[in-house]
Write a protein that holds these residues in place. Sequence first.
Motif, short mmCIF file in Angstrom:
data_model
loop_
_atom_site.label_atom_id
_atom_site.label_comp_id
_atom_site.label_asym_id
_atom_site.label_seq_id
_atom_site.Cartn_x
_atom_site.Cartn_y
_atom_site.Cartn_z
N UNK A 217 0.69 -1.14 -0.06
CA UNK A 217 0.04 -0.03 0.09
C UNK A 217 0.80 1.10 -0.08
N UNK A 218 1.79 1.39 0.87
CA UNK A 218 2.63 2.37 1.12
C UNK A 218 3.92 2.19 1.44
N UNK A 219 5.07 2.69 1.05
CA UNK A 219 6.35 2.39 1.44
C UNK A 219 6.49 2.66 2.99
N UNK A 220 7.08 1.55 3.57
CA UNK A 220 7.35 1.51 4.98
C UNK A 220 6.26 0.89 5.91
N UNK A 221 5.05 0.52 5.24
CA UNK A 221 3.89 0.14 5.94
C UNK A 221 3.93 -1.80 5.69
N UNK A 222 3.70 -2.54 6.46
CA UNK A 222 4.12 -3.77 6.51
C UNK A 222 2.99 -4.27 7.36
N UNK A 223 2.68 -5.62 7.31
CA UNK A 223 1.35 -6.32 8.02
C UNK A 223 1.66 -7.73 7.79
N UNK A 224 0.83 -8.67 8.61
CA UNK A 224 0.84 -10.16 8.65
C UNK A 224 -0.61 -10.59 9.15
N UNK A 225 -1.33 -11.33 8.28
CA UNK A 225 -2.51 -11.70 8.79
C UNK A 225 -3.02 -13.06 8.59
N UNK A 226 -3.95 -13.44 9.44
CA UNK A 226 -4.40 -14.73 9.52
C UNK A 226 -5.86 -14.82 9.21
N UNK A 244 5.63 -1.07 10.80
CA UNK A 244 6.34 -0.29 9.94
C UNK A 244 8.00 -0.74 9.99
N UNK A 245 8.48 -0.48 8.83
CA UNK A 245 9.70 -0.97 8.37
C UNK A 245 10.86 -0.55 9.58
N UNK A 246 10.53 0.74 10.18
CA UNK A 246 11.38 1.35 11.28
C UNK A 246 11.40 0.51 12.36
N UNK A 247 10.23 -0.54 12.59
CA UNK A 247 10.43 -1.32 13.72
C UNK A 247 10.59 -2.82 13.38
N UNK A 248 10.20 -3.42 12.19
CA UNK A 248 10.41 -4.63 11.84
C UNK A 248 10.23 -4.86 10.22
N UNK A 249 10.97 -5.95 9.72
CA UNK A 249 10.72 -6.37 8.60
C UNK A 249 9.67 -7.50 8.55
N UNK A 250 9.47 -8.13 7.52
CA UNK A 250 8.24 -9.10 7.45
C UNK A 250 8.72 -10.37 8.21
N UNK A 251 9.89 -10.61 8.00
CA UNK A 251 10.18 -11.88 8.82
C UNK A 251 10.06 -11.70 10.45
N UNK A 252 10.67 -10.52 10.90
CA UNK A 252 10.84 -10.32 12.38
C UNK A 252 9.28 -10.04 12.80
N UNK A 253 8.42 -9.38 12.06
CA UNK A 253 7.05 -9.14 12.51
C UNK A 253 6.23 -10.26 12.57
N UNK A 254 6.39 -11.14 11.48
CA UNK A 254 5.92 -12.41 11.70
C UNK A 254 6.55 -13.62 12.91
N UNK A 255 7.73 -13.41 13.15
CA UNK A 255 8.25 -14.08 14.31
C UNK A 255 7.57 -13.61 15.56
#
Length: 277
Positions: A217-226, A244-255
């Motif tokens: 959607x927007x640079x920096x905005x990430x999400x995981x969903x179930x 946000x990518x300032x806090x996580x990347x997809x792998x770390x957010x998923x973990x």
Amino acid sequence: MAQHTEPDQLPEELVGPLERGLAVLRAVAAGPGIRHRPGDLARGTGLARSTVDRVVTTLLRLGYVRAEERDLLLAPRAAELGNAYLSSTGLPEAVGPHALALADELDESVSVAVPDGDGVRFVAQAARRRAMAISFRAGDVLPAERCAPGALFAADWSDAEWGTWRARHLKDPLDFGFPAVPPRMPSISASDSVETGFRDRADRSREDGWAADDQLIEAGLIAVALPVRDTAGAVVCAVSVVSHTSRHDIASLAGVALPPLRAAVAAMEAALAAPPA
């Protein structure tokens, strides 16, 4: 004892006025501008001008629209119709408290969305107060291909549903029909590449059981969903943890997010399966 009547068996004199009133409100809400003349609404809805005049008189009296000289505008009270529609699903009451608890646990925003044609519509939000380039509200609708829940829903689409999505994307490749999201850049709106990427994400979500939004959607905005399923196993909504990518990347957010997200989904499914009070 009174006999129950199914909605599609109700007499036209009961259903017709409601349908015509909603058609006029849709035309007012979805028009290219905020000001509308009755003649424009008649052309936009296909209703007779006399019918539109009667409907508008009712909507004015109910407080759903307001008049400024010859112009008609939506009034704030019209929001209660959308709220009633979202509440009638039963989802906000059932899953909202669990979404809020998950947001508190993770200190990240959590949203609940349902499929709406080839779009994804939010029905509940638990937002963290951080400076984000973009934010959404309950009722906003997103293109399915630009968010994690969309991949979960599309994993079960039929060929006809994919055809409907393709027709919409070809007609509106830059997503101007979705005001809640920034338009696509023309250089990345090619239909073949968008469809290939979307199908790949849908296939991956079917295999993995969860989906990701890596700045779709927007640079920096990430999400995981179930997905959240009913007792028959059908997907009724999806729950996303947004960061946000300032806090996580997809792998770390998923973990970090997937274990408590799975626990929250189990609680949501139990709440949906519980008999109504």
